[in-house]
Design an enzyme around this catalytic site. Structure first.
Site, PDB file in Angstrom:
ATOM      1  CB  ILE A   1     -41.126 -72.830  55.069  1.00 44.37           C
ATOM      2  CG1 ILE A   1     -41.426 -73.720  54.378  1.00 44.37           C
ATOM      3  CG2 ILE A   1     -42.326 -72.244  56.195  1.00 44.37           C
ATOM      4  CD1 ILE A   1     -41.847 -74.752  55.407  1.00 44.37           C
TER       5      ILE A   1
ATOM      6  CG  HIS B   1     -28.922 -31.810  41.826  1.00 43.71           C
ATOM      7  ND1 HIS B   1     -29.295 -33.152  44.026  1.00 43.71           N
ATOM      8  CD2 HIS B   1     -29.662 -31.110  42.058  1.00 43.71           C
ATOM      9  CE1 HIS B   1     -30.377 -31.979  44.105  1.00 43.71           C
ATOM     10  NE2 HIS B   1     -30.513 -30.658  43.333  1.00 43.71           N
TER      11      HIS B   1
END
Ligand code: FAD
Length: 469
Positions: A269, A443
């Site tokens: 938390i 690519h």
């Protein structure tokens, strides 16, 4: 016994990614740097945070990859995770990195004292060492004492079933079931690890959505992905009361009235900041409401000669922020003029898929009244991502409409934590979406998704259908 006396130009308290980086940067600028650490070099990051979680996440990824091997045309049996061996591997990695830091400190002639430091005056630091007290007289001090897991009084942390992130990294047997309280970065990373190892994970979140500080689209998609993996997510729910602690598990009553049972319960938390016990109140060092040390953009406190950096100053609790603050404070302490700038700080979450963000989200840009164009590209349309079997997620680029400058980016997808830095540099250098979209990207690569998102901001992405007008 009289305290041993020592002289220094600069004392750094705490050897986490803030403190040890500050000590090395200061030593590059002059001699006489002392670094005090009460536990282990590398602090939370290296021993109980960034690195250990990533080491276990890497193990979890291997388990998942083996489980999905048939999708790649490989026949293997069901993987059998050995958590004890995984934890040993993690510890080895931390030890190797600690050793590396020790070597760097030595090479830079930083003196390391093992002990707990406290300020007696702005120019005097007492260190309680196993051999007795050492008092170091110094010109400047940098406080880099970091943070600890926050503990809610609802939970009895002496019970073996209740864990913080620290104990969550040390289990040697895989729990059958785990409740995770808090679905922020740490909670989501632990959910990813234990779910992959076969634990039944339930996340309990007080806010309406998981990863509440992230972009809404990302938090919604991540919820769907985690649900699909079998992780149960309860939002707008709190643990009202712990009904039972047993040696083999816990029962927790939720605010909805439902009672959840699990073998372990991990509380994630947030963090409490290590600013007490350092003598700061006596010296008049200004502290904020959460106990954070108040500093200016030069990382100076209100007491001349005393600086503070890292988690203990509140702000953005990330290792790279601590390191940059450390460099800034060290340069100022050694006579240079350095200022912190928080405009371009990447933040990453190592779930599967990863999440990374930098700069403004569309919502933040709206709040500031900035008119934007948003360029989005899905990894599902990218050859490299599909070849890797990682087609989930997207890149979202936030572009200022009037100038075409890139203001922010959110990525959910493969290697998001590596991809984000192209955009971080672009924001820092004032690069436009035109520049990004017209830079040739190799690519097939994941980075093509950023190029395509930049082109999508101009409605001309090649590998995405045009948005309906
Ligand atoms: P710390 O790393 O906490 O170091 C402070 C040091 O000071 C400690 O070693 C402590 O022993 C020492 N100390 C304290 N008081 C004294 C004293 N009086 N005398 C001497 N020594 C003292 N951040 C990321 O950027 N990426 C991540 O992937 C990431 N993952 C995380 C995962 C987990 C589970 C957790 C808990 C945190 C994670 N973080 C991550 C956050 C990151 O670990 C912290 O932001 C970072 O460690 C802060 O650095 P620091 O130097 O300020 O403090």
């Amino acid at each position: 016994m009289a305290a041993e006396k020592q002289q220094a130009k600069l004392v750094v308290i705490g050897a986490g990614p803030g403190g040890y980086v500050a000590a090395i940067r200061a030593a590059q600028l002059g001699s006489g740097v002392v670094l005090v650490e009460r536990k282990l070099l590398g602090g939370t990051c290296l021993n109980w945070g960034c690195i250990p979680t990533k080491a276990l996440l890497a193990c979890a990824e291997v388990v998942e990859t083996i489980r999905e091997a048939h999708e790649y045309g490989v026949k293997v049996g069901e993987p059998v995770p050995d958590l004890k061996a995984m934890v040993e591997r993690k510890d080895k990695i931390s030890a190797q990195l600690r050793n590396g830091i020790a070597q760097l400190l030595k090479a830079n002639k930083v003196e390391v004292i093992n002990g707990t430091a406290r300020l007696l005056a702005p120019d005097r630091v007492s260190v309680e060492t196993p051999e007795g007290e050492v008092v170091v007289e110094t010109e400047k001090v940098i406080i880099a004492t970091g943070s600890e897991p926050a503990r809610l009084p609802t939970f009895d942390f002496d019970q073996p079933a209740i864990l913080t992130s620290t104990e969550g990294l040390e289990l040697t047997e895989i729990p059958k079931s785990l409740i995770i309280v808090g679905s922020g970065v740490v909670g989501s990373e632990f959910a990813t690890i234990y779910n992959a190892l076969g634990t039944k994970v339930t996340m309990v979140e007080l806010m309406p959505r998981i990863l509440p500080t992230e972009d809404e689209r990302i938090s919604q998609q991540m919820k769907r992905i985690l649900n699909k993996k079998g992780i149960e997510i309860l939002t707008e729910v709190t643990i009202e009361e712990m009904v039972e602690y047993r040696a083999d598990g816990v029962k927790a009553k939720l605010s909805t009235g439902e009672v959840l049972e699990a073998e372990k319960l991990l509380v994630s938390i947030g963090r409490s900041l290590n600013s007490s016990g350092l003598g700061l109140e006596e010296l008049g060092v200004e502290l904020g409401q959460r106990g954070e040390i108040v500093v200016n953009e030069r990382m100076e406190t209100n007491v001349p000669g005393v600086y503070a950096i890292g988690d203990v100053v509140g702000g953005i609790l990330l290792a790279h922020v601590a390191s940059f603050e450390g460099i800034c404070a060290a340069e100022n302490a050694m006579g240079l003029d350095s200022k912190m700038n928080y405009d371009v700080v990447p933040a990453c979450i190592f779930t599967e898929p990863e999440i990374a963000s930098v700069g403004l989200t569309p919502a933040k840009a709206d709040e500031r009244g900035i008119e934007t164009r948003i360029g989005r590209f899905m990894f599902g349309g990218l050859g490299k991502a599909l070849a890797m079997g990682k087609g989930q997620g997207f890149v979202q680029l936030v572009v200022e409409a009037s100038t075409d400058k890139v203001l922010g980016c959110q990525i959910m997808g493969p290697h998001a934590s590596d991809l984000i830095h192209e955009v971080a540099l672009a924001i820092r250098m004032g690069v436009t979406a035109e520049d990004m979209g017209r830079t040739v990207h190799a690519h097939p690569s994941l980075a093509e998704a950023i190029m395509e998102a930049a082109e999508a901001a101009h409605e001309r992405a090649i590998h995405a259908a045009p948005s309906r007008k």
